[in-house]
Design a protein around this motif. Structure first.
Motif, PDB file in Angstrom:
ATOM      1  N   ARG A   6      -0.556 -18.447   6.294  1.00 54.59           N
ATOM      2  CA  ARG A   6       0.217 -17.292   6.772  1.00 54.59           C
ATOM      3  C   ARG A   6       0.293 -16.213   5.686  1.00 54.59           C
ATOM      4  NH1 ARG A   6       4.516 -16.440  10.334  1.00 54.59           N
ATOM      5  NH2 ARG A   6       5.009 -14.204  10.275  1.00 54.59           N
ATOM      6  N   ILE A   7       0.535 -16.599   4.476  1.00 54.39           N
ATOM      7  CA  ILE A   7       0.616 -15.629   3.376  1.00 54.39           C
ATOM      8  C   ILE A   7      -0.726 -14.945   3.182  1.00 54.39           C
ATOM      9  CG2 ILE A   7       0.892 -15.378   0.879  1.00 54.39           C
ATOM     10  CD1 ILE A   7       3.057 -17.522   1.018  1.00 54.39           C
ATOM     11  N   SER A   8      -1.805 -15.710   3.284  1.00 57.80           N
ATOM     12  CA  SER A   8      -3.145 -15.130   3.147  1.00 57.80           C
ATOM     13  C   SER A   8      -3.404 -14.082   4.220  1.00 57.80           C
ATOM     14  CB  SER A   8      -4.198 -16.243   3.225  1.00 57.80           C
ATOM     15  OG  SER A   8      -5.500 -15.704   3.131  1.00 57.80           O
ATOM     16  N   LEU A   9      -2.959 -14.358   5.439  1.00 60.09           N
ATOM     17  CA  LEU A   9      -3.129 -13.391   6.533  1.00 60.09           C
ATOM     18  C   LEU A   9      -2.273 -12.151   6.317  1.00 60.09           C
ATOM     19  CD1 LEU A   9      -3.155 -15.769   9.650  1.00 60.09           C
ATOM     20  CD2 LEU A   9      -5.100 -14.544   8.680  1.00 60.09           C
ATOM     21  N   GLU A  10      -1.065 -12.339   5.808  1.00 59.62           N
ATOM     22  CA  GLU A  10      -0.149 -11.219   5.600  1.00 59.62           C
ATOM     23  C   GLU A  10      -0.613 -10.273   4.492  1.00 59.62           C
ATOM     24  OE1 GLU A  10       2.388 -10.281   7.363  1.00 59.62           O
ATOM     25  OE2 GLU A  10       2.400 -11.994   8.714  1.00 59.62           O
ATOM     26  N   LEU A  11      -1.486 -10.744   3.642  1.00 61.48           N
ATOM     27  CA  LEU A  11      -1.988  -9.870   2.580  1.00 61.48           C
ATOM     28  C   LEU A  11      -2.787  -8.695   3.141  1.00 61.48           C
ATOM     29  CD1 LEU A  11      -3.123 -12.388  -0.194  1.00 61.48           C
ATOM     30  CD2 LEU A  11      -1.210 -10.787  -0.263  1.00 61.48           C
ATOM     31  N   ARG A  12      -3.551  -8.956   4.202  1.00 62.21           N
ATOM     32  CA  ARG A  12      -4.305  -7.895   4.891  1.00 62.21           C
ATOM     33  C   ARG A  12      -5.145  -7.067   3.911  1.00 62.21           C
ATOM     34  NH1 ARG A  12       0.856  -5.948   8.635  1.00 62.21           N
ATOM     35  NH2 ARG A  12       1.156  -7.973   9.649  1.00 62.21           N
ATOM     36  N   ASN A  13      -5.998  -7.762   3.222  1.00 64.39           N
ATOM     37  CA  ASN A  13      -6.940  -7.144   2.275  1.00 64.39           C
ATOM     38  C   ASN A  13      -6.258  -6.478   1.078  1.00 64.39           C
ATOM     39  OD1 ASN A  13      -9.224  -7.851   3.874  1.00 64.39           O
ATOM     40  ND2 ASN A  13      -8.829  -6.060   5.198  1.00 64.39           N
ATOM     41  N   ARG A  14      -5.023  -6.845   0.823  1.00 64.21           N
ATOM     42  CA  ARG A  14      -4.331  -6.341  -0.355  1.00 64.21           C
ATOM     43  C   ARG A  14      -4.280  -7.443  -1.415  1.00 64.21           C
ATOM     44  NH1 ARG A  14       1.350  -4.776   2.121  1.00 64.21           N
ATOM     45  NH2 ARG A  14       0.924  -6.796   3.121  1.00 64.21           N
ATOM     46  N   THR A  15      -4.082  -7.034  -2.613  1.00 65.13           N
ATOM     47  CA  THR A  15      -3.851  -8.017  -3.672  1.00 65.13           C
ATOM     48  C   THR A  15      -2.366  -8.341  -3.695  1.00 65.13           C
ATOM     49  OG1 THR A  15      -3.440  -6.354  -5.377  1.00 65.13           O
ATOM     50  CG2 THR A  15      -5.733  -7.019  -5.015  1.00 65.13           C
ATOM     51  N   PRO A  16      -1.981  -9.518  -4.176  1.00 69.65           N
ATOM     52  CA  PRO A  16      -0.555  -9.868  -4.245  1.00 69.65           C
ATOM     53  C   PRO A  16       0.274  -8.833  -4.998  1.00 69.65           C
ATOM     54  CG  PRO A  16      -1.871 -11.817  -4.597  1.00 69.65           C
ATOM     55  CD  PRO A  16      -2.835 -10.658  -4.565  1.00 69.65           C
ATOM     56  N   ALA A  17      -0.306  -8.195  -6.004  1.00 66.58           N
ATOM     57  CA  ALA A  17       0.430  -7.223  -6.810  1.00 66.58           C
ATOM     58  C   ALA A  17       0.740  -5.942  -6.039  1.00 66.58           C
ATOM     59  CB  ALA A  17      -0.365  -6.891  -8.069  1.00 66.58           C
ATOM     60  N   GLU A  18       0.069  -5.739  -4.892  1.00 69.42           N
ATOM     61  CA  GLU A  18       0.293  -4.539  -4.088  1.00 69.42           C
ATOM     62  C   GLU A  18       1.353  -4.747  -3.011  1.00 69.42           C
ATOM     63  OE1 GLU A  18      -4.015  -2.311  -4.000  1.00 69.42           O
ATOM     64  OE2 GLU A  18      -3.822  -4.172  -2.840  1.00 69.42           O
ATOM     65  N   VAL A  19       1.816  -5.965  -2.842  1.00 68.71           N
ATOM     66  CA  VAL A  19       2.750  -6.297  -1.762  1.00 68.71           C
ATOM     67  C   VAL A  19       4.197  -6.138  -2.241  1.00 68.71           C
ATOM     68  CG1 VAL A  19       3.521  -8.075  -0.156  1.00 68.71           C
ATOM     69  CG2 VAL A  19       1.100  -7.906  -0.774  1.00 68.71           C
ATOM     70  N   THR A  20       4.978  -5.371  -1.481  1.00 65.83           N
ATOM     71  CA  THR A  20       6.400  -5.200  -1.793  1.00 65.83           C
ATOM     72  C   THR A  20       7.303  -5.902  -0.774  1.00 65.83           C
ATOM     73  OG1 THR A  20       6.471  -3.098  -0.584  1.00 65.83           O
ATOM     74  CG2 THR A  20       6.011  -2.997  -2.951  1.00 65.83           C
ATOM     75  N   GLU A  21       6.779  -6.166   0.423  1.00 66.60           N
ATOM     76  CA  GLU A  21       7.529  -6.869   1.455  1.00 66.60           C
ATOM     77  C   GLU A  21       6.651  -7.955   2.058  1.00 66.60           C
ATOM     78  OE1 GLU A  21       9.137  -4.312   4.412  1.00 66.60           O
ATOM     79  OE2 GLU A  21      10.243  -3.062   2.996  1.00 66.60           O
ATOM     80  N   LEU A  22       7.234  -9.130   2.282  1.00 72.01           N
ATOM     81  CA  LEU A  22       6.470 -10.256   2.820  1.00 72.01           C
ATOM     82  C   LEU A  22       7.340 -11.057   3.783  1.00 72.01           C
ATOM     83  CD1 LEU A  22       3.808 -11.860   2.770  1.00 72.01           C
ATOM     84  CD2 LEU A  22       4.770 -13.210   0.885  1.00 72.01           C
ATOM     85  N   VAL A  23       6.864 -11.221   5.014  1.00 77.37           N
ATOM     86  CA  VAL A  23       7.582 -11.983   6.037  1.00 77.37           C
ATOM     87  C   VAL A  23       6.684 -13.119   6.528  1.00 77.37           C
ATOM     88  CG1 VAL A  23       8.667 -11.904   8.322  1.00 77.37           C
ATOM     89  CG2 VAL A  23       8.854  -9.941   6.780  1.00 77.37           C
ATOM     90  N   VAL A  24       7.157 -14.357   6.346  1.00 74.41           N
ATOM     91  CA  VAL A  24       6.378 -15.530   6.782  1.00 74.41           C
ATOM     92  C   VAL A  24       7.240 -16.440   7.659  1.00 74.41           C
ATOM     93  CG1 VAL A  24       4.790 -15.474   4.832  1.00 74.41           C
ATOM     94  CG2 VAL A  24       6.951 -16.718   4.613  1.00 74.41           C
ATOM     95  N   ASP A  25       8.130 -15.841   8.449  1.00 72.66           N
ATOM     96  CA  ASP A  25       9.039 -16.601   9.306  1.00 72.66           C
ATOM     97  C   ASP A  25       8.282 -17.525  10.265  1.00 72.66           C
ATOM     98  OD1 ASP A  25      10.857 -14.988   8.051  1.00 72.66           O
ATOM     99  OD2 ASP A  25      11.330 -13.767   9.797  1.00 72.66           O
ATOM    100  N   ASN A  26       8.889 -18.705  10.511  1.00 72.30           N
ATOM    101  CA  ASN A  26       8.439 -19.651  11.532  1.00 72.30           C
ATOM    102  C   ASN A  26       7.094 -20.310  11.252  1.00 72.30           C
ATOM    103  OD1 ASN A  26      10.751 -19.051  13.223  1.00 72.30           O
ATOM    104  ND2 ASN A  26       9.723 -17.129  13.742  1.00 72.30           N
ATOM    105  N   CYS A  27       6.599 -20.219  10.025  1.00 77.95           N
ATOM    106  CA  CYS A  27       5.432 -21.019   9.658  1.00 77.95           C
ATOM    107  C   CYS A  27       5.946 -22.363   9.132  1.00 77.95           C
ATOM    108  CB  CYS A  27       4.560 -20.295   8.637  1.00 77.95           C
ATOM    109  SG  CYS A  27       5.365 -20.010   7.048  1.00 77.95           S
TER     110      CYS A  27
END
Length: 252
Positions: A6-27
């Motif tokens: 789920r986290i890999s999908l939420e990245l959406r071609n971004r690097t982890p350092a570019e992410v400011t918000e992350l939602v992985v509910d219900n995984c």
């Protein structure tokens, strides 16, 4: 879906350092631990892991910029000291629907010096006598508990509060609504004046048209009367000539 995927999908071609918000509910986690998150998410400010089966936060990575953490509907029962170690700048923490039973379970939150809002709704701890008073005493830095402060004032919406707006959608003083009302009243008065002027103008034009029709009618009557008088004069003259002719015949 597993948390890592789920986290890999939420990245959406971004690097982890570019992410400011992350939602992985219900995984789902495989062992009740945080999975797929690393120290590379150093810019993360908002993290939501609702209903993912967490039992522990021991594997939470270092997230120094994290301000808001959603952990509701998991199986966390304590050992919250990891939060102050890995996310010391937390201001909002939602632990509702977890296995928090005793005040000792939340003592570790004392080290979260910036914590302003804490949610323990639907945790067994809320059934303790003087629960709210005890939490506010234990965690004096907390302003809102379960959405309300010590005087039972509801926590403001963060978006509206950030915009400096009040409950009625106006600005800080609410003057905008009053100004709008004044403008509407002025528009209504202006429209009323326009309608009144339009009516008066129309009425004046109609009166002038009626006067013109009356004048034309009177002129027609005078013309007809003049014709009749002229005709009478001519008839009288003709009769006079006939009388003169008769007198001449008698003299002969």
């Amino acid at each position: 879906m597993e948390m890592k995927k789920r986290i890999s999908l939420e990245l959406r071609n971004r690097t982890p350092a570019e992410v400011t918000e992350l939602v992985v509910d219900n995984c789902r986690t495989s062992d009740g631990e945080v999975e797929g998150l690393t120290d590379d998410f150093k810019e993360l400010e908002f993290l939501s892991m609702v209903n993912v089966g967490l039992t522990s936060l021991a594997k939470l990575p270092s997230l120094p910029k994290l301000h808001k953490l959603e952990l509701s509907d998991n199986n966390i029962s304590g050992h919250l000291e990891t939060l102050s170690e890995k996310s010391p700048n937390l201001t909002y923490l939602n632990l509702s629907g977890n296995k928090i039973k005793e005040l000792s379970n939340v003592e570790a939150l004392q080290n979260l010096k910036n914590l302003k809002s804490l949610d323990l709704f639907n945790c067994e701890i809320t059934t303790l006598e003087e629960y709210r008073e005890s939490i506010f005493e234990l965690l004096p830095q907390v302003t809102y508990l379960d959405g309300f402060d010590q005087e039972d004032n509801e926590a403001p919406d963060s978006e509206a509060d950030a915009d400096g707006e009040g409950e009625d959608g106006a600005g800080p003083t609410g003057d905008y609504d009053d100004e709008d009302d004044d403008e509407e009243e002025e528009e209504e008065v202006s429209e009323g004046r326009e309608v009144g002027l339009s009516y008066l103008t129309k009425e004046k034009i109609q009166d002038e048209e009626d006067d013109d029709d009356y004048a034309e009618e009177e002129d027609g009557k005078e013309e007809k009367t003049g014709v009749k008088v002229e005709k009478r004069k001519r008839d009288a003259e003709d009769e006079g000539e006939d009388d003169d002719d008769d007198d001449d015949d008698d003299d002969d």
